[in-house]
Every structure is written in structure tokens, then in C-alpha cells.
Design an enzyme around this catalytic site. Structure first.
Site, PDB file in Angstrom:
ATOM      1  N   ASP A  11     100.439  46.059  42.236  1.00 26.58           N
ATOM      2  CA  ASP A  11     101.377  45.275  41.426  1.00 26.58           C
ATOM      3  C   ASP A  11     102.230  46.299  40.690  1.00 26.58           C
ATOM      4  O   ASP A  11     101.724  47.027  39.836  1.00 26.58           O
ATOM      5  CB  ASP A  11     100.570  44.395  40.459  1.00 26.58           C
ATOM      6  CG  ASP A  11     101.453  43.611  39.501  1.00 26.58           C
ATOM      7  OD1 ASP A  11     102.653  43.945  39.385  1.00 26.58           O
ATOM      8  OD2 ASP A  11     100.935  42.685  38.854  1.00 26.58           O
ATOM      9  N   ASN A 105      94.271  61.074  47.319  1.00 26.22           N
ATOM     10  CA  ASN A 105      93.589  59.853  47.736  1.00 26.22           C
ATOM     11  C   ASN A 105      93.824  58.776  46.687  1.00 26.22           C
ATOM     12  O   ASN A 105      93.693  59.033  45.491  1.00 26.22           O
ATOM     13  CB  ASN A 105      92.086  60.143  47.870  1.00 26.22           C
ATOM     14  CG  ASN A 105      91.356  59.015  48.564  1.00 26.22           C
ATOM     15  OD1 ASN A 105      91.478  57.852  48.195  1.00 26.22           O
ATOM     16  ND2 ASN A 105      90.601  59.357  49.586  1.00 26.22           N
ATOM     17  N   TYR A 229      91.926  46.132  30.050  1.00 19.91           N
ATOM     18  CA  TYR A 229      92.443  45.116  30.957  1.00 19.91           C
ATOM     19  C   TYR A 229      93.835  45.503  31.468  1.00 19.91           C
ATOM     20  O   TYR A 229      94.731  45.778  30.688  1.00 19.91           O
ATOM     21  CB  TYR A 229      92.525  43.749  30.252  1.00 19.91           C
ATOM     22  CG  TYR A 229      93.083  42.709  31.163  1.00 19.91           C
ATOM     23  CD1 TYR A 229      92.346  42.296  32.276  1.00 19.91           C
ATOM     24  CD2 TYR A 229      94.352  42.177  30.980  1.00 19.91           C
ATOM     25  CE1 TYR A 229      92.864  41.368  33.158  1.00 19.91           C
ATOM     26  CE2 TYR A 229      94.871  41.246  31.851  1.00 19.91           C
ATOM     27  CZ  TYR A 229      94.122  40.851  32.933  1.00 19.91           C
ATOM     28  OH  TYR A 229      94.638  39.933  33.813  1.00 19.91           O
ATOM     29  N   LYS A 232      94.237  41.556  37.034  1.00 22.00           N
ATOM     30  CA  LYS A 232      93.108  41.470  37.968  1.00 22.00           C
ATOM     31  C   LYS A 232      93.425  42.308  39.202  1.00 22.00           C
ATOM     32  O   LYS A 232      94.559  42.718  39.421  1.00 22.00           O
ATOM     33  CB  LYS A 232      92.830  40.016  38.331  1.00 22.00           C
ATOM     34  CG  LYS A 232      91.858  39.353  37.364  1.00 22.00           C
ATOM     35  CD  LYS A 232      90.440  39.932  37.448  1.00 22.00           C
ATOM     36  CE  LYS A 232      89.520  39.208  36.475  1.00 22.00           C
ATOM     37  NZ  LYS A 232      88.373  39.983  35.995  1.00 22.00           N
TER      38      LYS A 232
HETATM   39  C1  F6R Z   1      96.581  37.693  35.432  1.00 18.20           C
HETATM   40  C2  F6R Z   1      97.939  38.003  35.003  1.00 18.20           C
HETATM   41  C3  F6R Z   1      98.605  37.121  34.020  1.00 18.20           C
HETATM   42  C4  F6R Z   1      98.779  37.821  32.663  1.00 18.20           C
HETATM   43  C5  F6R Z   1      99.446  36.908  31.622  1.00 18.20           C
HETATM   44  C6  F6R Z   1      99.736  37.648  30.317  1.00 18.20           C
HETATM   45  O1  F6R Z   1      96.104  38.649  36.324  1.00 18.20           O
HETATM   46  O2  F6R Z   1      98.508  38.991  35.434  1.00 18.20           O
HETATM   47  O3  F6R Z   1      97.932  35.911  33.879  1.00 18.20           O
HETATM   48  O4  F6R Z   1      97.540  38.276  32.191  1.00 18.20           O
HETATM   49  O5  F6R Z   1     100.664  36.412  32.125  1.00 18.20           O
HETATM   50  O6  F6R Z   1     100.443  38.794  30.628  1.00 18.20           O
HETATM   51  P1  F6R Z   1     100.991  39.854  29.583  1.00 18.20           P
HETATM   52  O7  F6R Z   1      99.935  40.047  28.549  1.00 18.20           O
HETATM   53  O8  F6R Z   1     101.255  41.051  30.459  1.00 18.20           O
HETATM   54  O9  F6R Z   1     102.271  39.280  29.027  1.00 18.20           O
HETATM   55 MG    MG Z   2     101.361  41.424  37.440  1.00 21.12          MG
HETATM   56 MG    MG Z   3      98.605  40.089  40.987  1.00 27.16          MG
END
Ligand code: F6R
Ligand code: MG
Ligand code: MG
Length: 366
Positions: A11, A105, A229, A232
Site C-alpha cells: 500500500d 530482500n 499500527y 493491516k
Molecule cells: C484499515 C485501514 C483504514 C484506516 C482508517 C483510518 O486497514 O487502512 O480503515 O485505518 O481509515 O485511517 P487513518 O488513521 O490513516 O486516517
Molecule cells: Mg491504506
Molecule cells: Mg489495504
């Protein structure tokens, strides 16, 4: 000639929040991979997206964990970040690139990697899966069904080439160890582990009779690498099909049940895994629900014929409807478990910062 199939994803920013990869990001990725094809580094490629994840499917003859191939993927992710995500201020530009420079890697650097090397059969169908808003353990249940459940895969009973079963390699993503378990004889041991998908993750499956590779999945847990975090892991998976492996239809059958996986909004909720077409590979409701696409290819001399967009089929409509019914039901729990993940899984989210604030307010209970 041995062919390697590498599916590498990251991502690196997306359009309108964590929703979908921008067309310009895919265009640039295609341009860089086309150049690599022309120089002979790779044989073929296919660029696609699962929600906000940019997916690079590549074929070559360099084997797994090859630094030139990993370096090429890193170059794509870096250039897409610098030349598209940042100038357009796409959301979370470069999100999964956890380190500054590539060092040979990709493992441990953020992007997810699934790679397998094999001698091409006279006909070599493969199915490539990519999911968004969930974690690698999401493949545990379908992989078990595909390679170990005779109620899913008729070939386990009927086809003598599969009758000896399959060997599963399970990784403990916390301890960074792995164990190989044979099915059906060690089925209960296997289930004892993989029923905890946040920790024990199926990384590879081999046909027992001849040790042929049958499936390989990405095992990256971003939060464990970064210690915080960072979205995911949105895993990928490659499965070989037919002629001594499960049929394409047996592989897809495992996804007819929209099982609950961890991920969804803020990587903090359980929700159903919904199989969708490429067209619908974008997360909307509550940043979800978690989605999976399945693309079928015929590999010939390393070239990728396809894709067949396998979930683009009314046969999966009912699964999708059921997934939405489950989504609706579980959403009503709001911030309560088991919709919200348990405390162990929440450790890497922003929840501990909130709890920390309350710490000094606690007094001895009267
Ligand atoms: C889950 C994901 C989204 C973000 C959410 C808050 O993997 O990517 O649900 O966690 O949109 O995002 P932020 O905190 O980056 O604004
Ligand atoms: Mg994202
Ligand atoms: Mg994603």
C-alpha cells in the site's frame, strides 16, 4: 525450465482515504515492469489492485527471494510513491515502505511477498488471490478447506494423486518459527494451531506424495515489524490448480463461505471476507468489508495468459449477500467485542494511547 511466480504488494497511498489504488499508480507500475520485461529481467507481469494495495504479479527464472526481483518491486513502490502518490497527495503515501533504502530482500521491509518456483506442467493453471483490510491468517480457513477438507475438495477422496494428502508449513509470526504438519494424519494438530490466525499462519502447502509446491502465502505482519499500527497486512496467495492439485472450482469453493477475519475499519474489527470481482475490489462501508479477489492464469513458458476474474460470477452473489448480512449484524455491536478485536490484537493500534490517559484516574475499588 523452472519458472518462478512472484506476487509482491504494498500500500503506497490511495485515492479518497484507504479506498482504492489510483489509475496513475498502476500506469507507472506497468511502465516500469514493461521496461524490466524488455531487458529480460522478468518474463511477464500483471499489475492490479485489491482496494488500496498495489499488486505486482511477475514471472521470471531467478528463483524465490531473488534480490534483483525484490529490488525491482521496491523500485516500483518507491517511484510510484515519489512520482504519483506524493505529488497527488494521495492518502498515506508510501505507507508500507517501512525502511528508507532497499537492502537485498523485501522480507521485513513492509511489502508482502508470496513466491513459488516450479517446473511448468504441460498445462499450468494458477489462481492468484489478493485481499484488502485483513491479515495473512485470513487464508488459514480457506487453505485448510482447499487442501484438507474432503467436504470442500472432492479430489481429496476421488483423485489418487491427492489421496496421500498435503503438508502444511505453519509459521508462528510472533516467535518467527515454523513447523511442517502432514494432513490428514496430523489434522488435529494443524487445527490446534491455525485456529489462532493472528499468530499461526499457513505459509506454504506441499503435495505429500512428491513434495510439489501447491500454495504459498504472504506472512508479513506489519505491526510486528514496525512495533506500531501501520494498516493491516492485506495478504496475497498463489495456488496451483488441476491435474493432481485441487480443481479451480474446488479452490474457489472454499470462499463460498464468508468467514470472519480480523481487519476492516482501523485494522481493529472482525468482519466477513467478501469475494469480489476486480471491478469491486474497493473498500467502502466502514472501510470494508474485507474483500478478496481471485485471478486465474495459464502459465506458459513463464508467460501469463489471463486473467480470468474468477469471482466476477453470479454464483458468488449469495456469498456476497450473506457477507453483507453478517456485516450488518456484527456492525451493530459498535465498539464492543467480538466486533472490535480483543486486547492482544489492539496492542498495536491507537487504543493503548487512549487507555493510558485513564490510567491515573483509577483508585482502589471500595
Ligand atoms: C484499515 C485501514 C483504514 C484506516 C482508517 C483510518 O486497514 O487502512 O480503515 O485505518 O481509515 O485511517 P487513518 O488513521 O490513516 O486516517
Ligand atoms: Mg491504506
Ligand atoms: Mg489495504
Amino acid at each position: 525450465m523452472k519458472i518462478t511466480v512472484s506476487l509482491i504488494k504494498a500500500d503506497v497511498g490511495s485515492l479518497a482515504g484507504h479506498h482504492v489504488v489510483h489509475e496513475k499508480q498502476k500506469e507507472l507500475a506497468r511502465k516500469i515492469l514493461q521496461e524490466a520485461k524488455e531487458t529480460g529481467l522478468i518474463i511477464d507481469y500483471y499489475v492490479f489492485n485489491a482496494g488500496d494495495d498495489l499488486e505486482l504479479l511477475m514471472t521470471h527464472t531467478k528463483g524465490v527471494n531473488n534480490s534483483d526481483i525484490h529490488g525491482l518491486a521496491w523500485k516500483v513502490f518507491k517511484e510510484v510513491t515519489d512520482k504519483v502518490s506524493k505529488p497527488l497527495k494521495l492518502y498515506a503515501a508510501g505507507q508500507d515502505l517501512l525502511v528508507e533504502a532497499f537492502s537485498g530482500n523485501l522480507r521485513g521491509m513492509g511489502p508482502g511477498v508470496a513466491e513459488m518456483e516450479f517446473e511448468e506442467r504441460p498445462s499450468e493453471p494458477i489462481v492468484v488471490f489478493a485481499a484488502d483490510k485483513t491479515e495473512p491468517g485470513a487464508w488459514n480457513l480457506p487453505l485448510f478447506k482447499i487442501f484438507a477438507d474432503p467436504f470442500n475438495t472432492a479430489g481429496l477422496v476421488i483423485d489418487p494423486r491427492m489421496h496421500d494428502g498435503f503438508d502444511f508449513v505453519v509459521m508462528d509470526v510472533i516467535e518467527n518459527k515454523e513447523v511442517k504438519l502432514r494432513c490428514p494424519s496430523e489434522m488435529y494438530d494443524l487445527l490446534a494451531l491455525i485456529g489462532t490466525p493472528g499468530r499461526y499462519v499457513i505459509s506454504r502447502v506441499y503435495r505429500h506424495s512428491d513434495g510439489e509446491i501447491a500454495a504459498v502465502a504472504s506472512t508479513t505482519r506489519l505491526s510486528l515489524i514496525a512495533g506500531r499500527y501501520v494498516g493491516k497486512d492485506d495478504p496475497v496467495l498463489i495456488v496451483r490448480a488441476q491435474h493432481g492439485f485441487p480443481a479451480v472450482g474446488e479452490i474457489l469453493e472454499a470462499f463460498a463461505f464468508p468467514h470472519l477475519v480480523a481487519g476492516w475499519m482501523r485494522g481493529s474489527h472482525h468482519g466477513p471476507l467478501m469475494p469480489v470481482s476486480l471491478r469491486n475490489a474497493k473498500c467502502t462501508r466502514f472501510d470494508g468489508p474485507p474483500r478478496v479477489v481471485a485471478l486465474g492464469f495459464q502459465v506458459h513458458e513463464g508467460y501469463l495468459e489471463g486473467p480470468a476474474d474468477l469471482f466476477d460470477d453470479p454464483a458468488f452473489d449469495w456469498t456476497r449477500m450473506r457477507a453483507m448480512e453478517i456485516a450488518d449484524y456484527i456492525r451493530r455491536h459498535g465498539p464492543f467485542m467480538p466486533h472490535r478485536l480483543g486486547p492482544e490484537e489492539m496492542e498495536y493500534t491507537t487504543l493503548p494511547a487512549v487507555l493510558e490517559k485513564l490510567k491515573n484516574r483509577f483508585v482502589e475499588a471500595k
